[in-house]
Motif scaffolding. Sequence first.
Motif, mmCIF file in Angstrom:
data_model
loop_
_atom_site.group_PDB
_atom_site.id
_atom_site.type_symbol
_atom_site.label_atom_id
_atom_site.label_comp_id
_atom_site.label_asym_id
_atom_site.label_seq_id
_atom_site.Cartn_x
_atom_site.Cartn_y
_atom_site.Cartn_z
ATOM 1 N N ALA A 277 6.204 10.994 -12.225
ATOM 2 C CA ALA A 277 5.301 9.514 -12.838
ATOM 3 C C ALA A 277 5.964 8.447 -12.622
ATOM 4 C CB ALA A 277 5.314 10.233 -14.415
ATOM 5 N N ILE A 278 7.244 8.465 -12.765
ATOM 6 C CA ILE A 278 8.077 7.192 -12.592
ATOM 7 C C ILE A 278 7.698 6.582 -11.172
ATOM 8 C CG2 ILE A 278 10.420 6.144 -12.515
ATOM 9 C CD1 ILE A 278 11.154 7.956 -14.741
ATOM 10 N N VAL B 158 3.918 5.252 -10.243
ATOM 11 C CA VAL B 158 3.701 4.038 -10.903
ATOM 12 C C VAL B 158 4.511 3.043 -10.397
ATOM 13 C CG1 VAL B 158 3.937 2.931 -13.009
ATOM 14 C CG2 VAL B 158 2.826 5.290 -13.202
ATOM 15 N N GLY B 159 5.688 3.372 -10.285
ATOM 16 C CA GLY B 159 6.643 2.159 -9.398
ATOM 17 C C GLY B 159 6.207 1.721 -7.996
ATOM 18 N N TYR B 160 5.723 3.101 -7.094
ATOM 19 C CA TYR B 160 5.401 2.548 -5.785
ATOM 20 C C TYR B 160 4.018 1.802 -5.765
ATOM 21 C CZ TYR B 160 8.602 5.221 -3.307
ATOM 22 O OH TYR B 160 9.786 5.885 -2.522
ATOM 23 N N VAL B 161 3.194 2.217 -6.620
ATOM 24 C CA VAL B 161 1.678 1.320 -6.697
ATOM 25 C C VAL B 161 1.811 0.033 -7.211
ATOM 26 C CG1 VAL B 161 -0.440 1.128 -7.732
ATOM 27 C CG2 VAL B 161 0.673 3.493 -6.855
ATOM 28 N N LEU B 162 2.866 -0.039 -8.218
ATOM 29 C CA LEU B 162 3.082 -1.527 -8.586
ATOM 30 C C LEU B 162 3.687 -2.415 -7.799
ATOM 31 C CD1 LEU B 162 3.728 -0.857 -12.527
ATOM 32 C CD2 LEU B 162 1.648 -1.814 -11.640
ATOM 33 N N THR B 163 4.828 -1.596 -6.988
ATOM 34 C CA THR B 163 5.554 -2.346 -5.962
ATOM 35 C C THR B 163 4.586 -2.955 -4.835
ATOM 36 O OG1 THR B 163 7.648 -1.133 -6.506
ATOM 37 C CG2 THR B 163 7.421 -2.143 -4.324
#
Length: 488
Positions: A275-276, A279-284
């Motif tokens: 989950a972390i 979300v982190g990859y898409v937002l990056t």
Amino acid sequence: MVRKPVVSTISSGAYLQGSVNGRLPALGGKEPPGQEKVVLKKKITLLRGISIIIGTIIGAGIFISPKGVLQNTGSVGLSLVVWTVCGVLSLFGALSYAELGTSIKKSGGHYTYILEVFGPLPAFVRVWVELLIIRPAATAVISLAFGRYILEPFFIHCEIPELAIKLITAVGITVVMVLNSMSVSWSARIQIFLTFCKLTAILIIIVPGVMQLIKGQTQYFKDAFSGRDASIMGLPLAFYYGMYAYAGWFYLNFVTEEVENPEKTIPLAICISMAIVTVGYVLTNVAYFTTISAEELMLSNAVAVTFSERLLGNFSLAVPIFVALSCFGSMNGGVFAVSRLFYVASREGHLPEILSMIHIRKHTPLPAVIVLHPLTMIMLFSGDLYSLLNFLSFARWLFIGLAVAGLIYLRYKRPDMHRPFKVPLFIPALFSFTCLFMVALSLYSDPFSTGIGFIITLTGIPAYYLFIIWDKKPKWFRRMSGKTFKQF
């Protein structure tokens, strides 16, 4: 038949064989009187498990793969779709591995599950490819990114010499190997610290990107799906790059025997970590496109540095340092986990017996760690490692798809098997189909690189019959193949 190692000791008294009669040691089992058994201790808690997964996933991938994904999709919108789909697919794979890991409580990951379901030949081929290609090449790719980024602040206005990158990379690889040879606890503790460094590196990119969105910097998202049309030939390579960036969710299963309360820890660690990371990859990637156009990203060799130079000013020098620490964490997590795969394979008689020995005092599989060092150095100083990425991905996803397909087989073959964690059947079915379809299609997309991977994979079949099945070997051949390592 499969060669089975016997219990043996090193003459110095420093090592003991990790199992009896070549079988994986029973958890909580008792040894015969007077027979000592040294095993890897259960030191992987939930926090350490999360740090191993996140710390191994977030490495060079998110900082170098965006270019590969964009190049093979042709548009900003489709590249973001691929990143999201890769995250969901990786979650499906991770959940499938959570069921396998809690049902088959043995270390070794892919190798152990393939051995359990399909038998020794496919399992041997898997560990053969991991030893020769996948792990050395993957470690070399990540460590080269480490070397480039760690030197970036010292070569701001000029190109970094390739020799300097490779020399500092060699030092980094050696440090990781020494660390994993000395202490399980210290390796895990450092991994927790490096995981926080990784998340810091991601946040340094995400937070300014979100601020750019708030300011209305969305010009690069207009007509997001316009551009060069994605081809059926390019999409498998786009998924290779995306799945490479997410690769690492399976490493906790390599150390199952060292996990505290694996029935609860493994599924929980996997779900939290995925989950972390997703979300982190898409937002990056969204953050990248608030500042950098698709054309500029294609021209950049270090997209995180290009992004930070645009927005962060002098603070941009901190970004390559955090990225280097991120890469170092992936190197450490990968070596920590895969050395256990070699350790388990040698206990089953599929690798030289010495690799199943562990240090009595340090409780680390020292020989299994050391064998990776020369192989990784060979990869480091040879060839185009980005082409290596394609054919190591071919072998990696072929066997991961096969292992998850084995989960479906076990559901029907062994319906009464104890399964503390159970996923809906469509999850492993969709994941294994996607992996095998992606592998098959890649043979058309990049026939040279994936073809080499396919050929090297096939060499494991004659190697199995030569080194494992053939019992009447000459003495000199047995010595070369590792059957007389016990005399050392």
